[in-house]
Scaffold this motif. Structure first.
Motif, mmCIF file in Angstrom:
data_model
loop_
_atom_site.group_PDB
_atom_site.id
_atom_site.type_symbol
_atom_site.label_atom_id
_atom_site.label_comp_id
_atom_site.label_asym_id
_atom_site.label_seq_id
_atom_site.Cartn_x
_atom_site.Cartn_y
_atom_site.Cartn_z
ATOM 1 N N ILE A 97 0.841 -1.214 0.000
ATOM 2 C CA ILE A 97 0.000 0.000 0.000
ATOM 3 C C ILE A 97 0.871 1.258 0.000
ATOM 4 C CG2 ILE A 97 -1.665 1.343 1.357
ATOM 5 C CD1 ILE A 97 -2.997 -1.279 2.148
ATOM 6 N N ALA A 134 2.010 1.840 -3.449
ATOM 7 C CA ALA A 134 0.883 2.283 -4.264
ATOM 8 C C ALA A 134 0.547 3.751 -3.973
ATOM 9 C CB ALA A 134 -0.326 1.389 -3.995
ATOM 10 N N SER A 179 -2.979 0.171 -8.890
ATOM 11 C CA SER A 179 -3.887 -0.817 -8.280
ATOM 12 C C SER A 179 -3.114 -1.653 -7.271
ATOM 13 C CB SER A 179 -4.513 -1.721 -9.351
ATOM 14 O OG SER A 179 -3.527 -2.547 -9.940
ATOM 15 N N TRP A 180 -3.799 -2.099 -6.255
ATOM 16 C CA TRP A 180 -3.229 -2.957 -5.213
ATOM 17 C C TRP A 180 -4.195 -4.120 -5.021
ATOM 18 C CZ3 TRP A 180 -5.447 -4.344 -0.505
ATOM 19 C CH2 TRP A 180 -4.605 -4.893 0.478
ATOM 20 N N TYR A 181 -3.679 -5.324 -5.123
ATOM 21 C CA TYR A 181 -4.566 -6.479 -5.029
ATOM 22 C C TYR A 181 -3.958 -7.500 -4.068
ATOM 23 C CZ TYR A 181 -6.713 -10.912 -6.369
ATOM 24 O OH TYR A 181 -7.330 -12.136 -6.344
ATOM 25 N N PRO A 182 -4.627 -7.823 -2.971
ATOM 26 C CA PRO A 182 -4.070 -8.730 -1.967
ATOM 27 C C PRO A 182 -4.527 -10.168 -2.195
ATOM 28 C CG PRO A 182 -6.104 -7.802 -1.148
ATOM 29 C CD PRO A 182 -5.950 -7.304 -2.563
ATOM 30 N N TYR A 185 -6.367 -13.002 -0.186
ATOM 31 C CA TYR A 185 -7.248 -12.868 0.964
ATOM 32 C C TYR A 185 -7.849 -14.221 1.280
ATOM 33 C CZ TYR A 185 -11.008 -12.944 -2.444
ATOM 34 O OH TYR A 185 -11.850 -13.306 -3.448
ATOM 35 N N GLY A 186 -8.672 -14.258 2.313
ATOM 36 C CA GLY A 186 -9.286 -15.513 2.704
ATOM 37 C C GLY A 186 -8.512 -16.119 3.847
ATOM 38 N N PRO A 187 -8.677 -17.441 4.072
ATOM 39 C CA PRO A 187 -8.074 -18.078 5.240
ATOM 40 C C PRO A 187 -6.570 -17.824 5.308
ATOM 41 C CG PRO A 187 -9.477 -19.624 4.057
ATOM 42 C CD PRO A 187 -9.396 -18.391 3.228
ATOM 43 N N GLU A 188 -5.911 -17.750 4.150
ATOM 44 C CA GLU A 188 -4.452 -17.671 4.166
ATOM 45 C C GLU A 188 -3.947 -16.321 4.674
ATOM 46 O OE1 GLU A 188 -3.138 -16.316 -0.289
ATOM 47 O OE2 GLU A 188 -3.407 -18.432 0.096
ATOM 48 N N SER A 210 -5.476 -5.902 -16.050
ATOM 49 C CA SER A 210 -5.489 -6.860 -14.957
ATOM 50 C C SER A 210 -4.683 -6.352 -13.763
ATOM 51 C CB SER A 210 -4.912 -8.193 -15.420
ATOM 52 O OG SER A 210 -4.814 -9.058 -14.308
ATOM 53 N N PRO A 211 -5.276 -6.346 -12.571
ATOM 54 C CA PRO A 211 -4.546 -5.936 -11.370
ATOM 55 C C PRO A 211 -3.715 -7.083 -10.786
ATOM 56 C CG PRO A 211 -6.818 -6.397 -10.812
ATOM 57 C CD PRO A 211 -6.693 -6.621 -12.293
ATOM 58 N N ASP A 216 1.229 -11.538 -12.709
ATOM 59 C CA ASP A 216 1.745 -12.896 -12.928
ATOM 60 C C ASP A 216 3.252 -12.877 -13.186
ATOM 61 O OD1 ASP A 216 -0.863 -13.946 -12.741
ATOM 62 O OD2 ASP A 216 -1.254 -13.400 -14.830
#
Lengths: 353, 470
Positions: B307, B310, B321-324, B326-329, B348-349, B352
């Motif tokens: 962040i 960014a 753009s900032w894309y994390p 997320y979820g259980p991990e 695409s944020p 790859d």
């Protein structure tokens, strides 16, 4: 002009409040919970109602109640919660009630997982409730649009008196981007002619969806269909580099962003590729899409089994009265299609070396 | 038909366009009496215009053909949820939720229970006739033990069908309700008691004092299969044994009156009240798109490091753009985020193939080092063994971010060390000042950390100068 670097999920609440949303009713679910978190902070800060409901069935029946009283109300959820909301969505459509539902898709069916998918296209666009109803459905692809299209959803929902769905996915909800705040707050829609405000003026108004008399119920349905026909002028779409394209990539929401990068990569390799992106999924921008695909081949990019591709085919065959093959490059289960995969699939589909 | 004058109720029943003075209720049914008691109280208290009645599914679905006030029809079981929302958005309205036993105590029990527990400002009138009426005589949650219904043809067997549900007794365990009472409309004496209870519940609403719950034992001759008199007698002789009448709670004297919300800013005032304004991005075709990936364990500050970068890019009017992940991990496992910095709108944020990879643990290094583009840079913490060789053309810098932060006594600041490396090595193309400002701004809520981090950055830059830039 004020900007904020913000999650898509948070941008939704800014849009809702600028639209004049009076109340948020919701139940937590990943990956939509930040919407509830932002609402819990910001709704009371500007004197609006926030209520954590006991379940999603309750959330949407609360939306129904608030709308019946002429209020602007919203909720946000993800697939499993959206399934529970279908009952009240049908009741709202049947009672001509407006309201906004933001659904942040995750992988399914069943519990699935919390990663991005677009497998709830049919649920949102075609509707999972009972009866001959439709909802307005808008598909943002950036934090800016998460805000702007939430506002637009309120505007259209109150214009046509039917629920409006903002369809997005976990990736759009979680990513941060720059949001330019809306310039002004939306004017309050007039609701006294139909809503029950608890005053003398609206005392005769009645909110219900029951017509025990079959011909009256049929007439009600005919009126609903006429409304959906009128809604068609609200179509919205976006094109990128389609003018000279041999191949047009089709995608909505986050898939359209991946398609954009893939088109740029393919262009840099000498292939003429463009992107067509519906912004409104219902009404579907069929005229614009048919024109963009005229004489060109098409391939859909999506995070589902091909629900959007099949719908695009249906619209093409019905409204443009023609059949056109649409290729598919997809993933399910919470895997995001990569730019590399789109590039490879496009080359294979077009027989490019 | 002779016109008659009525107040609070419509003079004729107007369903299907056929005017009639006969109601749609069966002879001997309690609903008509309860409708009238509610109407009388509403008119006497002068709240007719303010009243909104939520009509349920069941025999009373057509309540709005009788009550001359605001009416809203709800789905089966949902009246308390619908009523909740109405009272939340119309604070001056008097909200009534009118529900039967199947609606309230079976399919809608949780909504009713939760609304009671929240102390919603509404009067709930619970019509208990021990059976499903409109659906045609099926077992209700309140059907008595042994009672024969269409779905308990051999009698209600508590071993398989459970026991009669005592809603007043259950709700009396909750703190929020102001008034809870059970009354009956089986005879004149009881009707007078019911009248008083209904009036009390509506007074509480008029005075904005909170939640009132009135259960009304009511005869249903049709579905009990007996005449009106016997149905009333059933209420008195059998139902009252299971459901004793009485006032369970009356906190009217102590209940607080709901006050209106005081002046709040508008959304525009609230959201534009930011001291630091960043102008929107501008298109700059000359700027090469830079794609960065930050990886490590959750808790190492990977996401906030992304962040900071960014935010610095935004300061330079780049599309960002900032894309994390997320979820259980995100809790304990691996953490990663993608940042894209561009001179034009970003596709695409997801990154790859990063130009810049920051690695703070071994699994991330092994998973992502092969993805770095030729000419790209990887900054890898010194604790990570380089068992996997980087691709050709990729420069790997070893940065003792974790060890340095430990030495300096701020183990949580390894990400600040990495930011210093990004600055000093110049791999982001962003100005040092903007990166530093973004770092300090991230401690807005803990200003004491700003000075600490200033020292950390100096130390890290010194180390980099002496070791990486020599």
């Amino acid at each position: 002009m004020t900007t904020k670097f913000i999650k898509g999920n948070e941008a939704v609440i800014i849009g809702a409040l600028y639209a004049g949303c009076d109340a948020y009713f919701g139940y937590p679910i990943t990956p939509a919970s930040e919407i509830a978190h932002a609402a819990a902070k910001w709704f009371p800060s500007v004197g609006r109602e926030f209520l954590q409901a006991e379940c999603e069935t309750a959330s949407l029946n609360m939306l129904y109640g608030a709308a019946a009283a002429g209020a602007l109300a919203m909720t946000a959820t993800s697939g499993p919660g959206m399934s529970l909301m279908q009952e009240a969505i049908s009741y709202m459509a049947g009672a001509n009630l407006p309201g906004v539902i933001v659904t942040v898709m995750r992988a399914g069916p069943g519990l699935g997982n919390v990663y991005p998918e677009q497998g709830d296209y049919n649920q949102a666009v075609k509707g999972g409730g009972h009866g001959n109803y439709q909802c307005i459905c808008l598909a943002p692809n950036s934090a800016q649009e998460m805000c702007d299209l939430t506002m637009k959803a309120f505007e259209l929902s109150f214009k046509y008196l039917t629920p409006a769905i903002v369809l997005c996915d976990g990736l759009l909800g979680q990513m941060m981007e720059t949001l330019t705040l809306p310039e002004r707050e939306m004017p309050r829609p007039e609701t006294s002619s139909w809503a029950v405000h608890g005053n003398a003026e609206t005392r005769p108004n009645l909110i219900t969806s029951i017509f025990l008399d079959a011909p009256a119920q049929e007439e009600h349905n005919i009126q609903l269909q006429a409304k959906y026909e009128r809604m068609k002028v609200e179509v919205a779409s976006e094109e990128y580099l389609t003018e000279d394209a041999d191949l047009v990539l089709l995608g909505y929401g986050i898939s359209s962003r991946i398609a954009r990068t893939a088109a740029e990569v393919l262009r840099s390799q000498g292939y003429k590729v463009g992107v067509f992106r519906p912004i409104s999924l219902n009404p579907f921008p069929i005229d614009a899409m048919a024109k963009a695909l005229e004489g060109r081949r098409a391939m859909a990019i999506e995070l589902s089994s091909g629900q959007f591709r099949d719908d695009a085919l249906m619209h093409l065959s019905r409204d443009a009265k023609r059949y056109q093959e649409i290729g598919l490059c997809n993933h399910m289960g919470g895997i995001v299609v990569s730019v590399d995969e789109v590039v490879a699939a496009a080359k294979k589909y077009m027989n490019w070396a | 038909m002779k016109t008659i004058q009525t107040v609070g109720m419509y003079p004729v029943f107007n369903r299907s366009g056929k005017e009639t003075r006969a109601t749609h209720y069966c002879a001997g049914c309690g609903h008509g009496i309860i409708h009238k008691l509610i109407t009388e109280a509403m008119v006497d208290l002068g709240i007719q215009d303010r009243t909104i009645i939520v009509n349920p599914i069941g025999c009373s679905v057509f309540g709005y053909y009788y009550w001359d006030c605001g009416n809203v029809g709800a789905a089966h079981g949902r009246a308390s949820a619908v009523g909740t929302a109405i009272n939340r958005v119309k604070k001056d309205a008097v909200v009534i939720s009118y529900q039967g036993d199947g609606d309230l105590a079976a399919i809608g029990f949780n909504h009713t229970f939760q609304a009671a527990n929240r102390g919603e400002h509404m009067a709930v009138f619970f019509v208990n006739n021990a059976i499903y009426g409109m659906t045609g005589g099926q077992m209700a949650p309140t059907s008595l033990v042994g009672m024969k219904t269409k779905t308990s043809p051999f009698g209600r067997d508590p071993l398989t069908m459970g026991y009669p549900t005592h809603v007043c007794e259950i709700f009396n365990q909750l703190k929020a309700p102001v008034f809870i009472a059970r009354v009956s409309v089986a005879d004149t004496k009881r009707i007078m008691q019911a009248k008083a209870a209904i009036r009390k519940a509506l007074e509480i609403q008029r005075d904005k004092k909170g939640y009132a719950f009135v259960e009304l034992i009511s005869p249903c001759p049709t579905n009990l299969g007996v005449n009106a008199l016997k149905a009333a007698q059933f209420c008195i002789d059998q139902m009252e044994k299971e459901y004793p009448l009485g006032t369970f709670r009356d906190e009217t004297a102590n209940a607080e009156v709901r006050q209106p919300v005081k002046g709040k800013p508008s959304p525009k005032e609230f959201f534009e009240d930011d001291s630091h304004q960043v102008p929107p991005a501008v298109i700059d075709p000359a700027a090469k798109e830079l794609r960065l990936k930050f990886t490590g364990f959750g808790g190492q500050g990977i996401l906030s490091l992304g962040i900071c970068v960014a935010e610095a890019a935004r300061e330079e009017r780049r599309f960002t753009s900032w894309y994390p992940s997320y979820g259980p991990e995100q809790r304990g496992g691996s953490a990663q985020c993608s940042v894209v910095i561009s001179g034009s709108p970003i596709g695409s944020p997801a990154v790859d193939h990063p130009d810049v990879l920051v690695c703070m643990n071994q699994p991330s290094y092994e998973r992502y080092i092969g993805d770095v583009v030729p000419g790209g840079v990887a900054i890898v913490d010194s604790t990570v063994p380089l068992e996997v060789a980087p691709p050709e053309g990729v420069t790997v810098h070893r940065m003792p971010a974790i060890d340095l932060s430990l030495q300096l006594g701020v183990p949580k600041a390894a990400n600040t060390m990495m930011l210093a490396a990004l600055m000093k090595l110049g791999v982001t193309g962003l100005q040092r000042e903007h990166l530093l400002n973004a770092l300090y701004a991230s401690f807005k809520k803990k200003p004491e950390l700003v000075e600490k981090n200033r020292v950390l950055v100096q130390e890290a830059e010194k180390w980099i100068e002496e070791n990486l830039l020599k």
